[in-house]
Design a protein around this motif. Structure first.
Motif, PDB file in Angstrom:
ATOM      1  N   LYS A   1      39.742  37.771  35.443  1.00 50.05           N
ATOM      2  CA  LYS A   1      40.554  37.997  34.255  1.00 50.05           C
ATOM      3  C   LYS A   1      40.876  36.623  33.673  1.00 50.05           C
ATOM      4  O   LYS A   1      41.263  35.706  34.401  1.00 50.05           O
ATOM      5  CB  LYS A   1      41.844  38.732  34.619  1.00 50.05           C
TER       6      LYS A   1
ATOM      7  N   ASP B   1      42.874  34.119  30.858  1.00 50.67           N
ATOM      8  CA  ASP B   1      43.974  33.897  29.918  1.00 50.67           C
ATOM      9  C   ASP B   1      43.793  32.526  29.284  1.00 50.67           C
ATOM     10  O   ASP B   1      43.869  31.501  29.978  1.00 50.67           O
ATOM     11  CB  ASP B   1      45.328  33.954  30.645  1.00 50.67           C
TER      12      ASP B   1
ATOM     13  N   GLU C   1      34.784  39.574  39.408  1.00 54.65           N
ATOM     14  CA  GLU C   1      35.006  39.428  37.976  1.00 54.65           C
ATOM     15  C   GLU C   1      36.403  38.865  37.726  1.00 54.65           C
ATOM     16  O   GLU C   1      37.385  39.346  38.290  1.00 54.65           O
ATOM     17  CB  GLU C   1      34.861  40.783  37.285  1.00 54.65           C
TER      18      GLU C   1
ATOM     19  N   SER D   1      41.285  36.704  39.917  1.00 48.61           N
ATOM     20  CA  SER D   1      40.772  38.025  40.285  1.00 48.61           C
ATOM     21  C   SER D   1      41.464  38.459  41.571  1.00 48.61           C
ATOM     22  O   SER D   1      42.157  37.665  42.234  1.00 48.61           O
ATOM     23  CB  SER D   1      39.255  37.979  40.500  1.00 48.61           C
TER      24      SER D   1
ATOM     25  N   ALA E   1      32.962  33.136  32.864  1.00 44.38           N
ATOM     26  CA  ALA E   1      33.039  34.355  33.679  1.00 44.38           C
ATOM     27  C   ALA E   1      31.821  34.452  34.602  1.00 44.38           C
ATOM     28  O   ALA E   1      31.940  34.858  35.773  1.00 44.38           O
ATOM     29  CB  ALA E   1      33.142  35.576  32.776  1.00 44.38           C
TER      30      ALA E   1
END
Length: 478
Positions: free
Chosen positions: A27, A29, A25, A45, A15
């Motif tokens: 996300k 998975d 930022e 993002s 990140a």
């Protein structure tokens, strides 16, 4: 450190890398495991691009992949861009090439066109100047030693677990000859050997192939990669399609490198033999040793390829290896079981050498101990014989023990066979053991197998006398 703790920690590092590069930022998975120790995340993002975050525990391997990616990208090969890496933490973020690999598209109408595009990309990566990638690779060049390692892998992980008989010294002589034939080829046939060039390592993005997982590469015979790709069992290319793709590759590589087409063609068949043996070794280890059913189910396809090489005369220069290969393709491991019939394997065996292995991945079955019956092996006249010989049969039947024993075994097993047939099950194993696996167990397995075939003609019954190296399908003569 616990895997969940490692995963959480590496997510934080990835990140941060994404924030550093794209200023937003991400996300994250986490993706399912893909068979290696590496962990992948799809990162996205609203302000930045979709990327793949990767963690690998092997720093040297990570350094190799990152370095090679940059070299090949600069050379114009379709490889993923590496946006940023933190090799101390074992992570890097790279270009997201989507979700479709070539393997998933090989049933589509344009499978041959996509495969040719992939081979064209292979030629591009193979012909990058060695001065650019030579110091990035971490593996030793292809050599006789490496060939012998893989050939012995075939011997110890397929032949021995499968119970295929061979003359060790003569087979080793053939291995040495084949290793010399493969490793001492012309220098112009060598380049960047991808090593793991197969359809699942080729991503398709907007109809264009992109190459991944090349960190196992080294200097070696380029034909290895083309042979691996065209002969991949899962790809399902027909013999005609394999030949078309190989000819396309040869012309592309010759055009790009100046290498003789004739020399390339001459190197194909011995490499196909080596690659087939290599695959059988891998399937043997994963299937016959580790008992993973998927790999056992893949054996018939690999053995079909081996049979094709026998018919083409590729093994004629290696007499013991040819005999061994013929035994392999005649074994039950080559059965495709296309009809989906129940397969009942009936073994005779020696308890001194352990129970027969279950190679179906099914588990279970029945084992019958024949040691409670009078043993013909105690008498000199019967010692050299087996339960297949008439004098032993007469000896056993005159006492009346074996007939009752076999009938009771049939009474116990028959209900399971009926259920398996009704429910569409595919495998059942039955074993008869005695002290030496020579007299009582062989007789009982024979009688049991014949009677079961008569009672259930729709089942496929295979008799395997393990200690004699005998295997045959039982025919219904009624």
């Amino acid at each position: 450190m616990d895997n969940k703790v490692i995963s959480h920690k590496k997510e934080g590092v990835l990140a941060r890398l994404y924030q550093d590069v794209f200023g937003s930022e991400a996300k994250m998975d986490k993706l399912p495991g893909a068979g290696s120790d590496r962990i992948y995340w799809r990162m996205r993002s609203s302000d930045g691009p979709d990327v793949m975050g990767t963690y690998g525990p092997d720093r040297v391997e990570n350094e190799c992949f990152v370095a090679l990616s940059r070299v090949f990208k600069e050379a114009g090969v379709n490889t993923p861009s590496i946006y940023k890496a933190d090799l101390e933490e074992g992570v890097y973020i790279q270009e997201d090439l989507g979700r479709e690999d070539l393997l998933s598209l090989l049933k589509s109408e344009n499978r041959m066109e996509l495969s040719m595009r992939a081979l064209k990309e292979l030629v591009k990566i193979q012909t990058v100047d060695k001065d650019k990638w030579g110091e990035c690779v971490i593996h030793q060049p292809f050599s006789r030693r490496l060939v012998m390692w893989d050939l012995n892998y075939f011997k110890y992980c397929f032949l021995k677990p499968a119970g295929i008989l061979f003359n060790e010294e003569e087979l080793e002589n053939d291995f040495e000859k084949l290793s010399a034939d493969l490793a001492e080829g012309q220098p112009e046939l060598k380049g960047f050997m991808y090593r793991d060039f197969q359809s699942r390592n080729i991503m398709i993005k907007d109809g264009t192939p992109w190459l991944i997982d090349f960190q196992g590469g080294r200097e070696g015979p380029v034909i290895y990669d083309a042979v691996s790709f065209t002969g991949q069992v899962k790809a399902g290319f027909t013999k005609e399609e394999q030949d078309i793709l190989m000819e396309y590759y040869i012309k592309e590589y010759s055009s790009a490198s100046g290498c003789s087409e004739e020399k390339l063609r001459a190197s194909v068949k011995p490499m196909r033999l080596f690659r087939t043996l290599q695959v059988l070794g891998a399937y043997g280890f994963r299937g016959l040793v580790e008992k993973k059913a998927h790999f056992i189910e893949s054996l018939p396809g690999a053995l079909l390829n081996l049979n094709g090489l026998i018919e083409e005369g590729v093994l004629d220069s290696y007499p013991e290896l040819k005999e061994v290969a013929e035994r392999c393709v005649a074994s039950h491991f080559a059965d495709t079981d296309d009809e989906g019939r129940l397969k009942v394997k009936v073994f005779s065996f020696s308890y001194k050498k352990g129970y027969p292995e279950d190679l179906s991945g099914n588990g279970g079955g029945f084992m019958f101990d024949c040691r409670g019956m009078h043993n013909p092996g105690r008498y000199d006249e019967y010692k050299p014989l087996t339960g297949l010989d008439e004098p032993v049969r007469v000896f056993l039947e005159e006492r009346g023990e074996v007939q009752k024993f076999v009938e009771k075994a049939i009474d116990i097993v028959s209900p399971s066979i009926e259920t398996y047939l009704r429910r569409g099950f595919r495998n059942l194993q039955v074993g008869f053991g005695c002290t030496g696996g020579r007299h009582r167990s062989v007789y009982c397995a024979e009688r049991f197998g014949e009677k079961i075939k008569q009672q259930f003609p729709e089942a496929e019954v295979i008799l395997i006398h393990r200690e004699q190296g005998i295997e045959r399908k039982v025919q219904n003569n009624v």
